[in-house]
Design an enzyme around this catalytic site. Structure first.
Site, PDB file in Angstrom:
ATOM      1  N   ASP A 177      -0.133  -5.418  11.529  1.00 44.86           N
ATOM      2  CA  ASP A 177      -1.478  -5.956  11.359  1.00 44.86           C
ATOM      3  C   ASP A 177      -2.367  -5.279  12.389  1.00 44.86           C
ATOM      4  O   ASP A 177      -1.930  -5.001  13.502  1.00 44.86           O
ATOM      5  CB  ASP A 177      -1.494  -7.473  11.526  1.00 44.86           C
ATOM      6  N   ASN A 190       0.850  -1.190   0.000  1.00 39.67           N
ATOM      7  CA  ASN A 190       0.000   0.000   0.000  1.00 39.67           C
ATOM      8  C   ASN A 190       0.898   1.257   0.000  1.00 39.67           C
ATOM      9  O   ASN A 190       1.518   1.598   1.002  1.00 39.67           O
ATOM     10  CB  ASN A 190      -0.887  -0.056   1.247  1.00 39.67           C
ATOM     11  N   LYS A 239       0.391   3.894   2.754  1.00 39.92           N
ATOM     12  CA  LYS A 239       0.934   3.469   4.051  1.00 39.92           C
ATOM     13  C   LYS A 239       2.459   3.600   4.054  1.00 39.92           C
ATOM     14  O   LYS A 239       3.051   4.084   5.014  1.00 39.92           O
ATOM     15  CB  LYS A 239       0.574   2.000   4.295  1.00 39.92           C
ATOM     16  N   ARG A 264      -2.622   2.680  15.519  1.00 38.39           N
ATOM     17  CA  ARG A 264      -1.487   2.627  14.581  1.00 38.39           C
ATOM     18  C   ARG A 264      -0.431   3.654  14.976  1.00 38.39           C
ATOM     19  O   ARG A 264       0.763   3.359  15.012  1.00 38.39           O
ATOM     20  CB  ARG A 264      -2.010   2.888  13.157  1.00 38.39           C
ATOM     21  N   LYS A 321      -7.332  11.652  14.630  1.00 38.77           N
ATOM     22  CA  LYS A 321      -7.129  10.198  14.634  1.00 38.77           C
ATOM     23  C   LYS A 321      -5.643   9.837  14.695  1.00 38.77           C
ATOM     24  O   LYS A 321      -5.233   8.965  15.454  1.00 38.77           O
ATOM     25  CB  LYS A 321      -7.779   9.576  13.391  1.00 38.77           C
TER      26      LYS A 321
HETATM   27  P1  IMP Z   1      -4.776  -3.656   8.452  1.00 39.36           P
HETATM   28  O1  IMP Z   1      -4.102  -4.820   9.118  1.00 39.36           O
HETATM   29  O2  IMP Z   1      -4.196  -2.323   8.846  1.00 39.36           O
HETATM   30  O3  IMP Z   1      -4.888  -3.844   6.966  1.00 39.36           O
HETATM   31  O4  IMP Z   1      -6.283  -3.651   9.024  1.00 39.36           O
HETATM   32  C1  IMP Z   1      -7.168  -4.771   8.865  1.00 39.36           C
HETATM   33  C2  IMP Z   1      -8.617  -4.297   8.925  1.00 39.36           C
HETATM   34  O5  IMP Z   1      -8.925  -3.786  10.233  1.00 39.36           O
HETATM   35  C3  IMP Z   1      -8.954  -3.157   7.964  1.00 39.36           C
HETATM   36  O6  IMP Z   1      -9.288  -3.642   6.691  1.00 39.36           O
HETATM   37  C4  IMP Z   1     -10.140  -2.503   8.674  1.00 39.36           C
HETATM   38  O7  IMP Z   1     -11.321  -3.227   8.426  1.00 39.36           O
HETATM   39  C5  IMP Z   1      -9.783  -2.660  10.139  1.00 39.36           C
HETATM   40  N1  IMP Z   1      -9.024  -1.480  10.615  1.00 39.36           N
HETATM   41  C6  IMP Z   1      -7.714  -1.457  10.986  1.00 39.36           C
HETATM   42  N2  IMP Z   1      -7.337  -0.222  11.336  1.00 39.36           N
HETATM   43  C7  IMP Z   1      -8.423   0.559  11.176  1.00 39.36           C
HETATM   44  C8  IMP Z   1      -8.653   1.957  11.372  1.00 39.36           C
HETATM   45  O8  IMP Z   1      -7.760   2.737  11.749  1.00 39.36           O
HETATM   46  N3  IMP Z   1      -9.897   2.380  11.114  1.00 39.36           N
HETATM   47  C9  IMP Z   1     -10.889   1.571  10.704  1.00 39.36           C
HETATM   48  N4  IMP Z   1     -10.733   0.277  10.482  1.00 39.36           N
HETATM   49  C10 IMP Z   1      -9.502  -0.238  10.715  1.00 39.36           C
END
Ligand code: IMP
Length: 198
Positions: A73, A9, A12, A182, A176
């Site tokens: 993750d 991404n 990111k 994160r 946020k």
């Molecule tokens: P990833 O591991 O950062 O890709 O997050 C996995 C999933 O968790 C995402 O596809 C969202 O559905 C949810 N998610 C993670 N972080 C956030 C956030 O900051 N806001 C909203 N949903 C989140």
């Protein structure tokens, strides 16, 4: 020093590169030739972060390159749903992943439940040839009764962080990014990288 971030991404990658101390150059998955999705077969968010980091580390090692790797993750854990959607947050309502369907499913699952406490969590897994380090960030909050706001992604329209009356999707990125799961995990990782050489 070069650090591989286990993500393709570009947004990111740019965001993380901007946070890094000078002297660390971040490379994404496409920079090292990984174009396929890394299988996320873990049963916890922490396991998936480790699986991604090890996959990339081993891929590079097989090519004769030993490089430091960072993987992340994240997910949403809702108390009344015993921690669901958790590790399945991205595809809670099935594949392909769909944020609106996920939010609808979450609202239906909670229905009129009044205990709506939840947390977002991020796990970062940093590894090189002789050590690995885990950094975790969380933000506590509650799940709203209806989706509100247009900023952000994922479950942002439903998540009201503790101390606020609005959802992440109403509050916007500047708030946020100072309190999110994160942001907290990355702050911990960056403090480590500023003090230690990998
Ligand atoms: P990833 O591991 O950062 O890709 O997050 C996995 C999933 O968790 C995402 O596809 C969202 O559905 C949810 N998610 C993670 N972080 C956030 C956030 O900051 N806001 C909203 N949903 C989140």
């Amino acid at each position: 020093m070069e650090l591989v971030f286990a993500s393709s991404n570009q947004n990111k990658i740019k965001e993380v590169q901007a946070m890094l101390p000078p002297g660390i150059r971040l490379m994404g998955l496409t920079d090292i030739g990984i174009t396929q999705e890394i299988p996320e077969t873990g049963t916890t968010i922490a396991e998936n972060a480790e699986i991604k980091a090890r996959y990339v580390y081993d891929y590079l090692k097989n090519k004769g390159k030993e490089m430091a790797v960072l993987a992340d993750d994240s997910g949403l854990e809702v108390k009344a749903l015993n921690g669901a959607p958790g590790v399945y947050s991205a595809r809670y309502a099935g594949t392909p992943k769909n944020d609106i369907a996920n939010n609808t499913k979450l609202l239906e699952a909670l229905n009129t439940e009044t205990k709506r406490e939840a947390r977002f969590v991020t796990v970062l897994y940093l590894m090189n040839n002789n050590s690995s380090h885990i950094f975790e960030g969380e933000v506590l909050g509650t799940i709203a009764y209806e989706a509100k706001g247009n900023f952000g992604f994922g479950y942002d329209p439903l998540f009201i962080p503790r101390g606020y009356r609005s959802t992440f999707a109403e509050l916007g990125d500047s708030i946020k990014n100072t309190i999110s799961h994160r942001a907290t995990a990355f702050k911990k990782c960056l403090m480590f990288l500023e003090k230690n050489t990998l």
